[in-house]
Design a protein around this motif. Sequence first.
Motif, mmCIF file in Angstrom:
data_model
loop_
_atom_site.group_PDB
_atom_site.id
_atom_site.type_symbol
_atom_site.label_atom_id
_atom_site.label_comp_id
_atom_site.label_asym_id
_atom_site.label_seq_id
_atom_site.Cartn_x
_atom_site.Cartn_y
_atom_site.Cartn_z
ATOM 1 N N GLY A 14 -46.933 13.087 -24.938
ATOM 2 C CA GLY A 14 -46.245 13.990 -25.220
ATOM 3 C C GLY A 14 -45.747 15.983 -25.322
ATOM 4 N N GLY A 116 -33.476 12.435 -24.911
ATOM 5 C CA GLY A 116 -34.516 11.783 -25.826
ATOM 6 C C GLY A 116 -33.896 10.265 -25.412
ATOM 7 N N VAL A 119 -35.097 10.198 -21.700
ATOM 8 C CA VAL A 119 -35.277 10.191 -21.205
ATOM 9 C C VAL A 119 -37.069 8.626 -21.610
ATOM 10 C CG1 VAL A 119 -38.591 10.526 -21.379
ATOM 11 C CG2 VAL A 119 -36.335 12.194 -21.009
ATOM 12 N N GLY A 120 -36.309 8.080 -22.858
ATOM 13 C CA GLY A 120 -37.248 7.099 -23.521
ATOM 14 C C GLY A 120 -37.080 5.842 -22.279
ATOM 15 N N GLY A 136 -36.779 2.366 -26.144
ATOM 16 C CA GLY A 136 -37.239 3.584 -25.987
ATOM 17 C C GLY A 136 -36.109 4.390 -25.730
ATOM 18 N N GLY A 140 -36.076 7.705 -28.468
ATOM 19 C CA GLY A 140 -35.786 8.386 -27.901
ATOM 20 C C GLY A 140 -34.543 9.509 -28.583
ATOM 21 N N GLY A 144 -35.794 12.922 -30.058
ATOM 22 C CA GLY A 144 -34.840 14.622 -29.611
ATOM 23 C C GLY A 144 -34.407 14.815 -30.456
ATOM 24 N N ILE A 184 -40.518 12.732 -29.417
ATOM 25 C CA ILE A 184 -39.917 11.535 -28.391
ATOM 26 C C ILE A 184 -40.808 10.665 -28.334
ATOM 27 C CG2 ILE A 184 -38.692 11.425 -25.925
ATOM 28 C CD1 ILE A 184 -37.603 14.208 -26.447
ATOM 29 N N ILE A 188 -40.859 6.900 -29.913
ATOM 30 C CA ILE A 188 -41.125 5.328 -28.107
ATOM 31 C C ILE A 188 -41.582 4.429 -29.032
ATOM 32 C CG2 ILE A 188 -40.640 4.933 -25.802
ATOM 33 C CD1 ILE A 188 -39.872 7.618 -25.806
#
Length: 297
Positions: A14, A116, A119-120, A136, A140, A144, A184, A188
Amino acid sequence: MSLRMRIYYHTLFGATGGYLGWFLIHSYFNTETASQTGLLARDAQFGAVVGVCLGALLGCTEGVRTRSIRKLAMGVSVGAVVGALAGTIGLTAGELIYGATDGGMLSRAAGWALFGMLVGTAEGIARRAPRRCAYGAFGGVLGGFVGGATCDRTTDLMLQFTGDRDLALALGGMVGLMVLGAAIASLIALVEVVLGRAKLRVMNGRHEGSESIIDRKENRIGGSGGCEIVLSGDTSVEKIHAVIRQENGRFRIQNLDPEGRCWVNQQKVDEAELRGSDRIKVGNTMLVFLEEGTPAR
């Protein structure tokens, strides 16, 4: 790879994704703009770049962990696409919130929390695992928010320390995006570990010590890179050797090996219910089934 190491690698990947996104933005994109429309377009562009880098690197962790080229390619491609969308939406939304609330650390963090969250979900989408999408997304959001708040605060501290606005924006952006990516990614992985109800630990062979969370209704065990639990290196393991299913809150294993090389607690089985600390033998590989809330036996 143990779950603790998974958190470590998520954090490392990350942070690397955040740095790579910062490097590409400051190397190849114009960061100066004055109009509101220009700011939104810039943030959408920047968000897409950061999202691609972060999403792709997070997406590759499962393929790296299982040494599966197939999972690596799928994770990177899905992660990059989801990351690009997440970054575009998240940063644009963040700029709108930032403008509507007259700025502030919390408003900036809210946009990154949305980023986040989106993306998660990438790894869960790649694996078609709704529960992993939920884990996730939750991780996220937390990552985030923390990373977004840190990113904005870092820039302010750099400006006070250096007195150079351009340098402060550059260094603050670099540190902030690395912290954002690390936050993030690590959260996750942490949420996945904390909320994951059951997992398998490999006790011998090439993957000794690795742990896999059982988070799908059907979790295949075998030597194929497409399996959820990959046991490559054991020639006695079929491409798809067995499957663990979740049914009404319980876990059952079914043997799929024509030669019947599947044992639970030293008893050969075609199908059996699993409980915490059950020892499973697939081919020549020994695994332990671990379930939250079940005392070890």
